[in-house]
Design an enzyme around this catalytic site. Sequence first.
Site, PDB file in Angstrom:
ATOM      1  CG  ASN A  44      -7.435  -0.914  -6.712  1.00 12.55           C
ATOM      2  OD1 ASN A  44      -6.646  -1.816  -6.454  1.00 12.55           O
ATOM      3  ND2 ASN A  44      -7.809  -0.033  -5.791  1.00 12.55           N
TER       4      ASN A  44
ATOM      5  CG  ASP B 139      -2.109   0.863   1.099  1.00 11.98           C
ATOM      6  OD1 ASP B 139      -2.389   1.301  -0.025  1.00 11.98           O
ATOM      7  OD2 ASP B 139      -2.768   1.128   2.114  1.00 11.98           O
TER       8      ASP B 139
END
Length: 268
Positions: free
Chosen positions: A96, A46
């Site tokens: 996403n 991340d």
Amino acid sequence: MGINETWARVQNRLRPSGLLYSTYERNLLAHLDRDRLPHHVAVMADGNRRWARLNAPGETLVAGYEAGASKLKDFVSWCDEVGIRIVTLWVLSPNNLDRGEEEILPLLDVIVSLVESLAAEGRWRVQIVGALDLLPEKTAAALRAASARTAGNLGTHINVAVSYAGRQELRDAFRSLLAEEARKGSTLEELSGTLEIDMIESHLYTAGQPDPDLIIRTSGEQRLSDFLIWQSAHSEFYFCEALWPDFRRVDFLRALRSFAQRERRFGR
């Protein structure tokens, strides 16, 4: 300045130097308890977008994705060096895909390049896990082809989680299980009386693999975010403040040291 030049400049700035750092890293490695290392490590890499905004202002976010992909390959090498046999890399969730084409298409290109680079090593087995039907067909085909080229490799097994979500995996597992039982002629009532945990596990994307012993998440976030929600039932977690492209080998060794020092209870 182009994206590659930007990434090279930042790499040079961030590259660790100095006797103290290298000595500390070697000391960590030398004192790892090899008998207590994880067999399967998963990583939630991340912070690539935030890294790009901080380190490559004025450039597109793809600079962060390229930096993150480069670090993922380093990460696999670090795992390979210490004998970790299974690595899972989460590179894209279905959520996403809701980002605009201007961002998602370059990211998909980076993911394909990463998978092809891992496959080109010629020693690692690369498996794609996730809902490839949600991806553009060209992207899905390239990922499948790269994975197929590694089918006979006996080295570290790398799961690349693309368009992956844990709830979606469970949905697909149950769909597959129900279809299999229907082909056998089983009724839902019969299945309800015979269903066992191992029957569900055999239909997961990671069927036949041990669950991750250690899950690492970077960028200071401390949540599971729908990642390996079945397989992580007894996993240990290690959270690191560094944004993923800044994650260093010394951070990886600290995670392994932390894991080796824990007493695993497996719910007991």
